[in-house]
Each structure stands twice: as structure tokens, then as C-alpha cells.
Scaffold this active site. Structure first.
Site, PDB file in Angstrom:
ATOM      1  N   GLY A 105       0.763  -1.249   0.000  1.00 40.12           N
ATOM      2  CA  GLY A 105       0.000   0.000   0.000  1.00 40.12           C
ATOM      3  C   GLY A 105       0.788   1.291   0.000  1.00 40.12           C
ATOM      4  N   GLU A 117       4.232   3.989   5.819  1.00 36.88           N
ATOM      5  CA  GLU A 117       3.020   3.164   5.790  1.00 36.88           C
ATOM      6  C   GLU A 117       1.895   3.946   5.106  1.00 36.88           C
ATOM      7  OE1 GLU A 117       1.592   0.555   5.534  1.00 36.88           O
ATOM      8  OE2 GLU A 117       1.054  -0.377   7.433  1.00 36.88           O
ATOM      9  N   ASP A 118       0.981   3.227   4.492  1.00 38.49           N
ATOM     10  CA  ASP A 118      -0.140   3.902   3.827  1.00 38.49           C
ATOM     11  C   ASP A 118      -1.168   4.393   4.837  1.00 38.49           C
ATOM     12  OD1 ASP A 118      -0.917   1.317   4.516  1.00 38.49           O
ATOM     13  OD2 ASP A 118      -1.748   0.808   2.565  1.00 38.49           O
ATOM     14  N   ASP A 151      -4.634   1.647  10.961  1.00 32.26           N
ATOM     15  CA  ASP A 151      -6.024   1.373  11.308  1.00 32.26           C
ATOM     16  C   ASP A 151      -6.045   0.886  12.760  1.00 32.26           C
ATOM     17  OD1 ASP A 151      -8.760   0.971  10.829  1.00 32.26           O
ATOM     18  OD2 ASP A 151      -8.462  -1.037  10.030  1.00 32.26           O
ATOM     19  N   PHE A 156     -13.739   2.785   4.650  1.00 36.10           N
ATOM     20  CA  PHE A 156     -12.772   2.006   3.877  1.00 36.10           C
ATOM     21  C   PHE A 156     -12.294   2.840   2.703  1.00 36.10           C
ATOM     22  CE2 PHE A 156     -10.842  -1.224   1.305  1.00 36.10           C
ATOM     23  CZ  PHE A 156     -10.170  -1.952   2.263  1.00 36.10           C
ATOM     24  N   VAL A 157     -11.016   3.211   2.721  1.00 36.07           N
ATOM     25  CA  VAL A 157     -10.475   4.101   1.692  1.00 36.07           C
ATOM     26  C   VAL A 157      -9.651   3.322   0.662  1.00 36.07           C
ATOM     27  CG1 VAL A 157     -10.465   6.104   3.222  1.00 36.07           C
ATOM     28  CG2 VAL A 157      -8.427   4.675   3.061  1.00 36.07           C
ATOM     29  N   ARG A 210      -5.460   0.695  -6.786  1.00 41.26           N
ATOM     30  CA  ARG A 210      -4.158   1.208  -6.338  1.00 41.26           C
ATOM     31  C   ARG A 210      -3.680   2.379  -7.202  1.00 41.26           C
ATOM     32  NH1 ARG A 210      -2.049  -2.077  -2.312  1.00 41.26           N
ATOM     33  NH2 ARG A 210      -2.321  -4.322  -2.572  1.00 41.26           N
TER      34      ARG A 210
HETATM   35  P1  IMP Z   1      -3.915  -2.311  10.881  1.00 37.99           P
HETATM   36  O1  IMP Z   1      -3.032  -3.449  11.206  1.00 37.99           O
HETATM   37  O2  IMP Z   1      -5.342  -2.561  11.315  1.00 37.99           O
HETATM   38  O3  IMP Z   1      -3.428  -0.971  11.366  1.00 37.99           O
HETATM   39  O4  IMP Z   1      -4.055  -2.262   9.319  1.00 37.99           O
HETATM   40  C1  IMP Z   1      -3.126  -1.669   8.546  1.00 37.99           C
HETATM   41  C2  IMP Z   1      -3.215  -2.145   7.123  1.00 37.99           C
HETATM   42  O5  IMP Z   1      -4.547  -2.532   6.744  1.00 37.99           O
HETATM   43  C3  IMP Z   1      -2.865  -0.987   6.210  1.00 37.99           C
HETATM   44  O6  IMP Z   1      -1.498  -0.978   5.962  1.00 37.99           O
HETATM   45  C4  IMP Z   1      -3.672  -1.279   4.987  1.00 37.99           C
HETATM   46  O7  IMP Z   1      -2.934  -2.114   4.127  1.00 37.99           O
HETATM   47  C5  IMP Z   1      -4.891  -2.011   5.498  1.00 37.99           C
HETATM   48  N1  IMP Z   1      -6.005  -1.058   5.646  1.00 37.99           N
HETATM   49  C6  IMP Z   1      -6.474  -0.506   6.783  1.00 37.99           C
HETATM   50  N2  IMP Z   1      -7.493   0.317   6.547  1.00 37.99           N
HETATM   51  C7  IMP Z   1      -7.681   0.293   5.209  1.00 37.99           C
HETATM   52  C8  IMP Z   1      -8.607   0.964   4.321  1.00 37.99           C
HETATM   53  O8  IMP Z   1      -9.465   1.761   4.711  1.00 37.99           O
HETATM   54  N3  IMP Z   1      -8.454   0.678   3.003  1.00 37.99           N
HETATM   55  C9  IMP Z   1      -7.521  -0.189   2.520  1.00 37.99           C
HETATM   56  N4  IMP Z   1      -6.648  -0.826   3.308  1.00 37.99           N
HETATM   57  C10 IMP Z   1      -6.731  -0.585   4.635  1.00 37.99           C
HETATM   58 MG    MG Z   2      -0.449  -1.481   4.232  1.00 40.02          MG
END
Ligand code: IMP
Ligand code: MG
Length: 182
Positions: free
Chosen positions: A51, A106-107, A110, A159-160, A172
């Protein structure tokens, strides 16, 4: 360029959350801040695949400090729109980390579980310093106490997609960040 008007005319496209211009402006600001903070030093920039690659490509070209780029890729088991908390490394960084100034790119943060795992892992290798830059942050959903040192945008609990971020490998290459209407 995909404008708000063209999204209105193409109901298949995600609704605009962050425009190309907003992203470009913010990436420039982040690059200026990071370049100032690391003046006189050399960075090891580590992108979290997949991402972050679009954001990383734009960011590193605006940084004025010398740098090397490496990547890591992790995957989390379970549901596809939410991380399960069980993370494993799929691709490890190749560069030496010890003694270096590391910036993880990081993108989106969450729950924080993914980044928490990556940072714990990198810290074991004793970098000189370790900071995080995230294009987007969804603080409302955090499950572990981790935060980025540099954040592009705080985004709502939606969800983005776009600007590198996907839904099942789609969107992407979208030049803006949009959200999927549920
Ligand atoms: P976390 O472990 O819950 O913080 O998730 C992080 C990863 O989940 C990010 O690096 C994204 O790849 C994916 N992610 C979280 N939220 C979104 C979203 O809204 N759209 C797309 N990917 C997401
Ligand atoms: Mg990611």
C-alpha cells in the site's frame, strides 16, 4: 486527471476523500519537515508493501537528505478488510538496520497491529533511531498504543482506496484517495 465532476459522472469510481492536489501539498509539507528533522543525517526508508509504494515514490523524491530505500511486506490472517491481529513477515528488509536512522513508510494505520509488529521487529535490530510516517491515520479504530511521528491526514472510519491503497488489489493506481460506500 480524475476530478470531483468526473466521479459524479462515473458512479463506479469511489467518492473523493482527498484530491490529488491535497495529497501533493501535504506530501510536500511532510517532505520539508522530514528533510529538516534529518538534516546532516542519512535515512534508511522502509516501505511497507504494497500500500505505501505510491506515497513512498512521491515522498522520497522530495526529500533533500541522502537515503536508501528498502521494503518489507507482512500479511495478516483472517478477514480481508480488517486485520486479525496475527501478522507474519512475507518479505523481510534486505538492508542492515543496526545503527541507522530508519523511517518506516506506511499507507494507513487502522488498528495499529500491523505497524506494531513491524516496529517491534525492526527495533530488535537496534536502529540508531526509528520513526514512522503514515499517509493516513484512522485513530478511532486503534487497538494498540502506536502512533506515527508524521501523519499526512486523519481520516474517518471508512474504507479508503487509491494512491496505492487497494480493495482486493483494485484501485491502487487511482490518483486520489476515495472511499467505498457501504
Ligand atoms: P492495521 O493493522 O489494522 O493498522 O491495518 C493496517 C493495514 O490494513 C494498512 O497498511 C492497509 O494495508 C490495510 N487497511 C487498513 N485500513 C484500510 C482501508 O481503509 N483501506 C484499505 N486498506 C486498509
Ligand atoms: Mg499497508
Amino acid at each position: 486527471m480524475v476530478s470531483a465532476e468526473s466521479v459524479d459522472r462515473n458512479p463506479g469510481l469511489p467518492a473523493v476523500l482527498l484530491t490529488e492536489e491535497q495529497i501533493a501539498t501535504r506530501v510536500r509539507e511532510l517532505a520539508e519537515q522530514i528533510s529538516a528533522d534529518y538534516a546532516g543525517r542519512e535515512l534508511l526508508v522502509i516501505g511497507v508493501l504494497k500500500g505505501s509504494w505510491v506515497f513512498l515514490a512521491d515522498l522520497v523524491r522530495l526529500l533533500t537528505v541522502p537515503l536508501a530505500v528498502d521494503f518489507t511486506m507482512v500479511s495478516s490472517y483472517g478477514a480481508n478488510t480488517e486485520s486479525s491481529g496475527e501478522v507474519k513477515t512475507v518479505l523481510d528488509v534486505k538492508c542492515r538496520v543496526e545503527g541507522r536512522d530508519v523511517l518506516v513508510v506506511e499507507d494507513i494505520i487502522d488498528t495499529g497491529l500491523t505497524l506494531n509488529y513491524i516496529v517491534d521487529n525492526l527495533r530488535l535490530r537496534q536502529p540508531r533511531s526509528l520513526k514512522i510516517v503514515a499517509l493516513m491515520d484512522k485513530p478511532a479504530r486503534r487497538r494498540v498504543g502506536i502512533s506515527a511521528d508524521y501523519v499526512g491526514f486523519e481520516v474517518p472510519d471508512r474504507f479508503v482506496v487509491g494512491y496505492g491503497v487497494d480493495l482486493a488489489e483494485q484501485y491502487r493506481a487511482l490518483p486520489y484517495v476515495g472511499y467505498i460506500e457501504e
